[in-house]
Design a protein around this motif. Sequence first.
Motif, mmCIF file in Angstrom:
data_model
loop_
_atom_site.group_PDB
_atom_site.id
_atom_site.type_symbol
_atom_site.label_atom_id
_atom_site.label_comp_id
_atom_site.label_asym_id
_atom_site.label_seq_id
_atom_site.Cartn_x
_atom_site.Cartn_y
_atom_site.Cartn_z
ATOM 1 N N ILE A 1 0.830 -1.210 0.000
ATOM 2 C CA ILE A 1 0.000 0.000 0.000
ATOM 3 C C ILE A 1 0.860 1.253 0.000
ATOM 4 C CG2 ILE A 1 -1.894 -1.187 1.194
ATOM 5 C CD1 ILE A 1 -1.194 0.462 3.722
ATOM 6 N N VAL A 2 0.264 2.335 -0.496
ATOM 7 C CA VAL A 2 0.802 3.681 -0.357
ATOM 8 C C VAL A 2 -0.253 4.460 0.405
ATOM 9 C CG1 VAL A 2 1.410 5.822 -1.567
ATOM 10 C CG2 VAL A 2 2.255 3.622 -2.403
ATOM 11 N N VAL A 3 0.171 5.192 1.417
ATOM 12 C CA VAL A 3 -0.745 5.941 2.266
ATOM 13 C C VAL A 3 -0.592 7.428 1.962
ATOM 14 C CG1 VAL A 3 -1.454 6.419 4.638
ATOM 15 C CG2 VAL A 3 -0.523 4.162 4.052
ATOM 16 N N LEU A 4 -1.709 8.106 1.690
ATOM 17 C CA LEU A 4 -1.713 9.548 1.450
ATOM 18 C C LEU A 4 -2.234 10.250 2.691
ATOM 19 C CD1 LEU A 4 -1.422 8.408 -1.411
ATOM 20 C CD2 LEU A 4 -2.941 10.197 -2.209
ATOM 21 N N ILE A 5 -1.480 11.261 3.142
ATOM 22 C CA ILE A 5 -1.834 12.009 4.355
ATOM 23 C C ILE A 5 -1.743 13.503 4.088
ATOM 24 C CG2 ILE A 5 -0.986 10.146 5.846
ATOM 25 C CD1 ILE A 5 1.418 12.065 6.491
ATOM 26 N N SER A 6 -2.297 14.283 5.028
ATOM 27 C CA SER A 6 -2.150 15.741 4.962
ATOM 28 C C SER A 6 -1.752 16.345 6.299
ATOM 29 C CB SER A 6 -3.455 16.405 4.501
ATOM 30 O OG SER A 6 -3.681 16.200 3.135
ATOM 31 N N GLY A 7 -1.766 15.554 7.355
ATOM 32 C CA GLY A 7 -1.521 16.142 8.675
ATOM 33 C C GLY A 7 -0.634 15.309 9.571
ATOM 34 N N THR A 8 -1.141 15.035 10.771
ATOM 35 C CA THR A 8 -0.328 14.399 11.806
ATOM 36 C C THR A 8 -0.026 12.933 11.544
ATOM 37 O OG1 THR A 8 -2.256 13.815 13.132
ATOM 38 C CG2 THR A 8 -1.208 15.953 13.592
ATOM 39 N N GLY A 9 -0.829 12.294 10.719
ATOM 40 C CA GLY A 9 -0.594 10.892 10.425
ATOM 41 C C GLY A 9 -1.173 9.948 11.461
ATOM 42 N N SER A 10 -2.184 10.382 12.210
ATOM 43 C CA SER A 10 -2.763 9.504 13.228
ATOM 44 C C SER A 10 -3.395 8.266 12.599
ATOM 45 C CB SER A 10 -3.776 10.255 14.091
ATOM 46 O OG SER A 10 -4.816 10.792 13.292
ATOM 47 N N ASN A 11 -4.032 8.414 11.456
ATOM 48 C CA ASN A 11 -4.592 7.244 10.771
ATOM 49 C C ASN A 11 -3.469 6.334 10.268
ATOM 50 O OD1 ASN A 11 -7.345 7.968 11.045
ATOM 51 N ND2 ASN A 11 -7.131 9.394 9.344
ATOM 52 N N LEU A 12 -2.418 6.928 9.745
ATOM 53 C CA LEU A 12 -1.246 6.180 9.307
ATOM 54 C C LEU A 12 -0.663 5.380 10.468
ATOM 55 C CD1 LEU A 12 1.248 5.502 7.504
ATOM 56 C CD2 LEU A 12 2.181 7.722 8.229
ATOM 57 N N GLN A 13 -0.527 6.016 11.617
ATOM 58 C CA GLN A 13 0.033 5.332 12.780
ATOM 59 C C GLN A 13 -0.850 4.176 13.223
ATOM 60 O OE1 GLN A 13 1.371 8.029 15.888
ATOM 61 N NE2 GLN A 13 1.896 9.550 14.333
ATOM 62 N N ALA A 14 -2.161 4.349 13.132
ATOM 63 C CA ALA A 14 -3.078 3.258 13.478
ATOM 64 C C ALA A 14 -2.895 2.082 12.520
ATOM 65 C CB ALA A 14 -4.525 3.755 13.462
ATOM 66 N N ILE A 15 -2.729 2.382 11.250
ATOM 67 C CA ILE A 15 -2.476 1.321 10.267
ATOM 68 C C ILE A 15 -1.163 0.620 10.593
ATOM 69 C CG2 ILE A 15 -1.919 0.874 7.845
ATOM 70 C CD1 ILE A 15 -3.869 3.252 7.181
ATOM 71 N N ALA A 16 -0.118 1.394 10.847
ATOM 72 C CA ALA A 16 1.199 0.823 11.146
ATOM 73 C C ALA A 16 1.162 -0.045 12.405
ATOM 74 C CB ALA A 16 2.232 1.933 11.288
ATOM 75 N N GLU A 17 0.383 0.357 13.397
ATOM 76 C CA GLU A 17 0.257 -0.451 14.618
ATOM 77 C C GLU A 17 -0.376 -1.799 14.314
ATOM 78 O OE1 GLU A 17 -1.921 2.023 17.326
ATOM 79 O OE2 GLU A 17 -0.224 3.391 17.603
ATOM 80 N N ARG A 18 -1.387 -1.806 13.442
ATOM 81 C CA ARG A 18 -2.041 -3.073 13.071
ATOM 82 C C ARG A 18 -1.100 -3.951 12.250
ATOM 83 N NH1 ARG A 18 -4.586 -0.553 16.044
ATOM 84 N NH2 ARG A 18 -3.256 -1.849 17.337
ATOM 85 N N TRP B 1 7.081 11.300 11.050
ATOM 86 C CA TRP B 1 6.865 10.047 11.779
ATOM 87 C C TRP B 1 7.198 8.858 10.884
ATOM 88 C CZ3 TRP B 1 4.015 5.648 11.197
ATOM 89 C CH2 TRP B 1 3.979 4.796 12.289
ATOM 90 N N ALA B 2 6.685 8.864 9.657
ATOM 91 C CA ALA B 2 6.933 7.753 8.728
ATOM 92 C C ALA B 2 8.426 7.602 8.442
ATOM 93 C CB ALA B 2 6.157 7.960 7.427
ATOM 94 N N ALA B 3 9.102 8.714 8.199
ATOM 95 C CA ALA B 3 10.539 8.664 7.927
ATOM 96 C C ALA B 3 11.288 8.059 9.114
ATOM 97 C CB ALA B 3 11.065 10.055 7.601
ATOM 98 N N ALA B 4 10.885 8.416 10.324
ATOM 99 C CA ALA B 4 11.528 7.868 11.523
ATOM 100 C C ALA B 4 11.302 6.364 11.645
ATOM 101 C CB ALA B 4 11.010 8.577 12.770
ATOM 102 N N GLN B 5 10.248 5.861 11.024
ATOM 103 C CA GLN B 5 9.955 4.419 11.032
ATOM 104 C C GLN B 5 10.649 3.693 9.885
ATOM 105 O OE1 GLN B 5 8.225 3.540 13.804
ATOM 106 N NE2 GLN B 5 8.332 5.752 14.080
#
Length: 98
Positions: free
Chosen positions: A10-27, A52-56
């Motif tokens: 997947i590729v994830v598109l975001i515009s802000g803090t990435g809270s949804n991205l982080q929830a996906i990454a946790e799962r 956040w993503a870069a740090a991961q």
Amino acid sequence: MSDAAARLPIVVLISGTGSNLQAIAERVADGTLPVEIRAVVSDKPDAKGLAWAAAQGIATVALPPRDYADRPAFDRALADTVAGFAPGLVVLAGFMRI
């Protein structure tokens, strides 16, 4: 078939803090979501989710709309960028560009 081969890219598109991205990454990390996050793309270079993503260790790309002559040029750049990561799915996780 290996575990990595069974995961949907997947590729994830975001515009802000990435809270949804982080929830996906946790799962993904706990094994409940069988996806591989190949990249995170944002229309806002200062989106906290990109940092956040870069740090991961996840690939990140910022595509500010102001860098393009018009909406069609931005849309092409976005489509080309996403396609370059060969996702099986594009996830709009707080991506606010209409």
